[in-house]
Design a protein around this motif. Structure first.
Motif, PDB file in Angstrom:
ATOM      1  N   PHE A 133       0.858  -1.110   0.141  1.00 45.03           N
ATOM      2  CA  PHE A 133       0.060  -0.019   0.098  1.00 45.03           C
ATOM      3  C   PHE A 133       0.821   1.302  -0.147  1.00 45.03           C
ATOM      4  O   PHE A 133       1.910   1.269   0.588  1.00 45.03           O
ATOM      5  CB  PHE A 133      -0.701  -0.064   1.389  1.00 45.03           C
ATOM      6  N   LYS A 134       0.383   2.116  -0.692  1.00 45.24           N
ATOM      7  CA  LYS A 134       1.246   3.548  -0.819  1.00 45.24           C
ATOM      8  C   LYS A 134       0.808   4.337   0.647  1.00 45.24           C
ATOM      9  O   LYS A 134      -0.361   4.368   1.064  1.00 45.24           O
ATOM     10  CB  LYS A 134       0.752   4.226  -2.008  1.00 45.24           C
ATOM     11  N   LEU A 135       1.801   4.768   1.286  1.00 46.86           N
ATOM     12  CA  LEU A 135       1.524   5.851   2.412  1.00 46.86           C
ATOM     13  C   LEU A 135       1.384   7.131   1.850  1.00 46.86           C
ATOM     14  O   LEU A 135       1.873   7.587   0.946  1.00 46.86           O
ATOM     15  CB  LEU A 135       2.608   5.523   3.544  1.00 46.86           C
ATOM     16  N   ASN A 136       0.711   7.979   3.110  1.00 41.24           N
ATOM     17  CA  ASN A 136       0.515   9.347   2.476  1.00 41.24           C
ATOM     18  C   ASN A 136       1.874  10.050   2.511  1.00 41.24           C
ATOM     19  O   ASN A 136       1.970  11.336   2.163  1.00 41.24           O
ATOM     20  CB  ASN A 136      -0.312   9.986   3.452  1.00 41.24           C
ATOM     21  N   ASN A 137       3.112   9.571   2.913  1.00 36.93           N
ATOM     22  CA  ASN A 137       4.468  10.318   2.627  1.00 36.93           C
ATOM     23  C   ASN A 137       5.136   9.646   1.211  1.00 36.93           C
ATOM     24  O   ASN A 137       6.257  10.068   1.229  1.00 36.93           O
ATOM     25  CB  ASN A 137       5.090  10.148   3.855  1.00 36.93           C
ATOM     26  N   GLY A 138       4.353   8.962   0.504  1.00 35.62           N
ATOM     27  CA  GLY A 138       4.829   8.336  -0.679  1.00 35.62           C
ATOM     28  C   GLY A 138       5.687   7.140  -0.463  1.00 35.62           C
ATOM     29  O   GLY A 138       5.968   6.619  -1.620  1.00 35.62           O
ATOM     30  N   LEU A 139       5.877   6.500   0.739  1.00 33.38           N
ATOM     31  CA  LEU A 139       6.673   5.337   0.833  1.00 33.38           C
ATOM     32  C   LEU A 139       5.383   4.244   0.612  1.00 33.38           C
ATOM     33  O   LEU A 139       4.243   4.532   0.583  1.00 33.38           O
ATOM     34  CB  LEU A 139       7.271   5.415   2.145  1.00 33.38           C
ATOM     35  N   THR A 140       5.915   3.001   0.658  1.00 37.31           N
ATOM     36  CA  THR A 140       5.033   1.860   0.760  1.00 37.31           C
ATOM     37  C   THR A 140       5.287   0.955   1.831  1.00 37.31           C
ATOM     38  O   THR A 140       6.260   0.817   2.399  1.00 37.31           O
ATOM     39  CB  THR A 140       5.274   1.086  -0.665  1.00 37.31           C
ATOM     40  N   ILE A 141       4.263   0.158   2.152  1.00 41.45           N
ATOM     41  CA  ILE A 141       4.168  -0.737   3.365  1.00 41.45           C
ATOM     42  C   ILE A 141       3.693  -2.232   2.794  1.00 41.45           C
ATOM     43  O   ILE A 141       2.419  -2.216   2.124  1.00 41.45           O
ATOM     44  CB  ILE A 141       3.326  -0.177   4.626  1.00 41.45           C
ATOM     45  N   PRO A 142       4.253  -3.387   3.006  1.00 42.58           N
ATOM     46  CA  PRO A 142       3.692  -4.722   2.456  1.00 42.58           C
ATOM     47  C   PRO A 142       2.568  -4.964   3.161  1.00 42.58           C
ATOM     48  O   PRO A 142       2.324  -4.685   4.555  1.00 42.58           O
ATOM     49  CB  PRO A 142       4.990  -5.514   2.758  1.00 42.58           C
ATOM     50  N   LYS A 192      -4.873  17.719  13.507  1.00 40.42           N
ATOM     51  CA  LYS A 192      -5.095  19.203  13.595  1.00 40.42           C
ATOM     52  C   LYS A 192      -3.542  20.029  14.154  1.00 40.42           C
ATOM     53  O   LYS A 192      -3.503  20.948  13.896  1.00 40.42           O
ATOM     54  CB  LYS A 192      -6.265  19.516  14.744  1.00 40.42           C
ATOM     55  N   ASN A 193      -3.010  19.177  14.925  1.00 46.90           N
ATOM     56  CA  ASN A 193      -1.725  19.932  15.435  1.00 46.90           C
ATOM     57  C   ASN A 193      -0.500  19.455  14.888  1.00 46.90           C
ATOM     58  O   ASN A 193       0.582  20.038  15.586  1.00 46.90           O
ATOM     59  CB  ASN A 193      -1.740  19.531  17.126  1.00 46.90           C
ATOM     60  N   CYS A 194      -0.360  18.471  14.149  1.00 48.86           N
ATOM     61  CA  CYS A 194       0.955  17.696  13.535  1.00 48.86           C
ATOM     62  C   CYS A 194       1.510  18.721  12.714  1.00 48.86           C
ATOM     63  O   CYS A 194       0.978  19.582  11.813  1.00 48.86           O
ATOM     64  CB  CYS A 194       0.724  16.561  13.259  1.00 48.86           C
ATOM     65  N   LYS A 195       3.002  18.529  12.674  1.00 47.31           N
ATOM     66  CA  LYS A 195       3.758  19.035  11.490  1.00 47.31           C
ATOM     67  C   LYS A 195       4.170  17.886  10.493  1.00 47.31           C
ATOM     68  O   LYS A 195       4.134  18.259   9.347  1.00 47.31           O
ATOM     69  CB  LYS A 195       5.165  19.637  12.215  1.00 47.31           C
ATOM     70  N   ILE A 196       4.190  16.477  11.320  1.00 50.59           N
ATOM     71  CA  ILE A 196       4.322  15.379  10.358  1.00 50.59           C
ATOM     72  C   ILE A 196       3.091  14.401  10.652  1.00 50.59           C
ATOM     73  O   ILE A 196       2.888  14.091  11.638  1.00 50.59           O
ATOM     74  CB  ILE A 196       5.654  14.609  10.396  1.00 50.59           C
ATOM     75  N   LYS A 197       2.405  14.258   9.536  1.00 51.06           N
ATOM     76  CA  LYS A 197       1.340  13.408   9.370  1.00 51.06           C
ATOM     77  C   LYS A 197       1.459  11.874   9.880  1.00 51.06           C
ATOM     78  O   LYS A 197       2.510  11.522   9.181  1.00 51.06           O
ATOM     79  CB  LYS A 197       0.509  13.581   8.161  1.00 51.06           C
ATOM     80  N   PRO A 198       0.474  11.238  10.723  1.00 50.38           N
ATOM     81  CA  PRO A 198       0.820   9.915  10.592  1.00 50.38           C
ATOM     82  C   PRO A 198       0.354   9.217   9.533  1.00 50.38           C
ATOM     83  O   PRO A 198      -0.466   9.683   8.856  1.00 50.38           O
ATOM     84  CB  PRO A 198      -0.157   9.695  12.008  1.00 50.38           C
ATOM     85  N   VAL A 199       1.117   7.992   9.212  1.00 49.72           N
ATOM     86  CA  VAL A 199       0.955   7.222   7.915  1.00 49.72           C
ATOM     87  C   VAL A 199      -0.113   6.074   8.191  1.00 49.72           C
ATOM     88  O   VAL A 199      -0.735   5.686   7.298  1.00 49.72           O
ATOM     89  CB  VAL A 199       2.180   6.868   7.371  1.00 49.72           C
ATOM     90  N   ILE A 200      -0.064   5.483   9.663  1.00 49.78           N
ATOM     91  CA  ILE A 200      -0.558   4.378   9.786  1.00 49.78           C
ATOM     92  C   ILE A 200      -1.531   4.455  11.268  1.00 49.78           C
ATOM     93  O   ILE A 200      -0.796   5.310  11.897  1.00 49.78           O
ATOM     94  CB  ILE A 200       0.420   3.242  10.177  1.00 49.78           C
ATOM     95  N   ASN A 201      -2.561   3.952  11.274  1.00 47.68           N
ATOM     96  CA  ASN A 201      -3.084   3.741  12.523  1.00 47.68           C
ATOM     97  C   ASN A 201      -3.212   2.148  12.817  1.00 47.68           C
ATOM     98  O   ASN A 201      -3.908   1.451  12.066  1.00 47.68           O
ATOM     99  CB  ASN A 201      -4.511   4.547  12.557  1.00 47.68           C
ATOM    100  N   GLN A 202      -2.676   1.773  13.541  1.00 47.15           N
ATOM    101  CA  GLN A 202      -2.738   0.127  13.827  1.00 47.15           C
ATOM    102  C   GLN A 202      -3.751  -0.132  15.093  1.00 47.15           C
ATOM    103  O   GLN A 202      -3.723   0.392  16.197  1.00 47.15           O
ATOM    104  CB  GLN A 202      -1.380  -0.069  14.234  1.00 47.15           C
ATOM    105  N   PHE A 203      -4.827  -0.616  14.694  1.00 50.00           N
ATOM    106  CA  PHE A 203      -5.868  -1.275  15.648  1.00 50.00           C
ATOM    107  C   PHE A 203      -6.357  -2.449  15.488  1.00 50.00           C
ATOM    108  O   PHE A 203      -5.905  -3.366  14.445  1.00 50.00           O
ATOM    109  CB  PHE A 203      -6.838  -0.137  16.059  1.00 50.00           C
ATOM    110  N   GLU A 204      -7.211  -2.919  16.429  1.00 51.52           N
ATOM    111  CA  GLU A 204      -7.773  -4.320  16.321  1.00 51.52           C
ATOM    112  C   GLU A 204      -8.869  -4.616  14.964  1.00 51.52           C
ATOM    113  O   GLU A 204      -9.712  -3.739  15.304  1.00 51.52           O
ATOM    114  CB  GLU A 204      -8.281  -4.776  17.680  1.00 51.52           C
ATOM    115  N   VAL A 205      -8.419  -5.570  14.325  1.00 47.89           N
ATOM    116  CA  VAL A 205      -9.550  -5.606  13.301  1.00 47.89           C
ATOM    117  C   VAL A 205      -9.619  -7.269  13.224  1.00 47.89           C
ATOM    118  O   VAL A 205      -8.655  -8.092  12.792  1.00 47.89           O
ATOM    119  CB  VAL A 205      -9.402  -4.669  11.799  1.00 47.89           C
ATOM    120  N   ASN A 206     -10.745  -7.641  13.133  1.00 48.36           N
ATOM    121  CA  ASN A 206     -11.035  -9.452  12.808  1.00 48.36           C
ATOM    122  C   ASN A 206     -12.383  -9.454  12.503  1.00 48.36           C
ATOM    123  O   ASN A 206     -13.029  -8.605  12.851  1.00 48.36           O
ATOM    124  CB  ASN A 206     -10.391 -10.073  13.892  1.00 48.36           C
TER     125      ASN A 206
END
Ligand SMILES: NC(=O)c1ccc[n+]([C@@H]2O[C@H](COP(=O)([O-])OP(=O)(O)OC[C@H]3O[C@@H](n4cnc5c(N)ncnc54)[C@H](OP(=O)(O)O)[C@@H]3O)[C@@H](O)[C@H]2O)c1
Length: 310
Positions: free
Chosen positions: A8-17, A172-186
């Motif tokens: 997947f492409k992240l919002n900073n242009g990098l990718t995650i498997p 709202k307050n960041c200078k660098i945006k988070p690319v991921i939110n990791q949480f429980e999904v099943n």
């Protein structure tokens, strides 16, 4: 044949498997072999955390892998997390440096804030009562995370277990945006609205406990694991796949990344062999219908903390 993307492409242009190896409760004497085997058969994403206490052994595995030379550092996506005792801004860069030294790496691909709530440093790793809670604001922690990117100690930063209000407050307050939110999904906790909420903000979701931590500790009242569901077994038979493969394939169809944990070679292999079949709309509908909004991992003992998310 499935046309699922393997990254997947992240919002900073990098990718995650899209699939990574989880390592929570992977014991010191088993995690090294698990990581080496996973990389040998094609995993390119490893998820760990300071709290799991196995970064050193994972670092030994990585050292062996790079020495062998078939897989290079830049081929892998390594994730670790900042634990709750170290939310003070002054602690964030030093704790990442400590994790890097355990992992024997120069940089991380992704550093996550493990939970939005903090504990006092001297109650490490888990407090016995609420006097040990720290009220450091996670926005202060986030400033430390941003410093980690500026110092090139990690390529990306993200969140874990934050709720909607907390995520929006960071955005709202960041200078660098988070690319991921990791949480429980099943399937027992399908989180469809929450996944959409993150996607709408260009944040990729990583699903933890994708297999509902089969057979392991659960919050009281948790329903039976989906892999034990007779109909899921039937669905798997149609495609010559196991129930775990059906569940993991279903999660990928939600457009999220997954990090199933295993230290068993046959299961590590089984869990990545999910790109060669498609589930029918009817199968997906059935899996969706299993949602019960139950959490395996809630840390409910800290629900009186001011930043407790759920
Ligand atoms: N950010 C957070 O707060 C947070 C919270 C929880 C987890 N995580 C991350 O997410 C990862 C995954 O979550 P999890 O470890 O809690 O649970 P999980 O991956 O849902 O389940 C792991 C359990 O399933 C078993 N298993 C794995 N593959 C299987 C298969 N094909 N068939 C039958 N059993 C299978 C494993 O056994 P064996 O190992 O014995 O094979 C282990 O007992 C963690 O390891 C960690 O990296 C993050």
């Amino acid at each position: 044949m499935s046309c699922l993307s393997k990254t997947f492409k992240l919002n900073n242009g990098l990718t995650i498997p899209t699939i990574g190896l989880g390592t929570y409760k992977s014991e010191a004497n088993e995690v090294k072999e698990a990581v080496k085997y996973a990389v040998e058969i094609g995993y390119r994403h490893i998820d760990t955390a300071w709290f799991y206490g196995n970064e050193k052994e994972i670092g030994e595995a990585l050292l062996d892998i790079f020495r062998e030379g078939k897989v290079k550092r830049e081929d892998l996506f390594i994730v670790t997390k900042l634990w709750n005792n170290f939310h003070d801004k002054k602690n964030v860069v030093p704790k990442l440096k400590e994790s890097l030294s355990y992992l024997k790496l120069d940089y991380l691909d992704l550093f996550l804030v493990h939970w939005p709530f903090g504990f006092k440093e001297d109650s490490c790793p888990l407090p016995t009562n609420s006097n040990d809670y720290s009220d450091v604001d996670y926005l202060e922690t986030w400033e430390g995370m941003e410093d980690c990117v500026r110092q090139q100690l990690t390529k990306s930063i993200g969140l874990s277990n934050f709720n909607k209000e907390q995520l929006d407050r960071v955005l709202k307050n960041c200078k660098i945006k988070p690319v991921i939110n990791q949480f429980e999904v099943n399937p027992n906790n399908s989180q469809s609205e929450w996944i959409k909420f993150c996607k709408d903000r260009d944040i990729v979701v990583t699903a933890f406990c994708p297999l509902e931590r089969i057979g392991k500790s659960r919050e009281p009242g948790y329903p039976s694991a989906t892999v034990l569901d007779a109909k899921v077994l039937e669905i798997g038979k149609k495609y010559n796949k196991t129930p775990a493969q059906v569940v993991l394939r279903y999660l990928l169809s939600l457009g999220i990344t997954i990090i199933p944990k295993s230290v068993t070679k046959s299961r590590i292999l089984e869990n990545i062999q999910i790109f060669d079949f498609d589930l029918s709309d009817e199968d997906i509908c059935y899996l969706k219908s299993l949602n019960k909004n139950y959490r395996v991992s809630a840390m409910g003992q800290y629900k009186d903390h001011k930043y407790y998310p759920f």
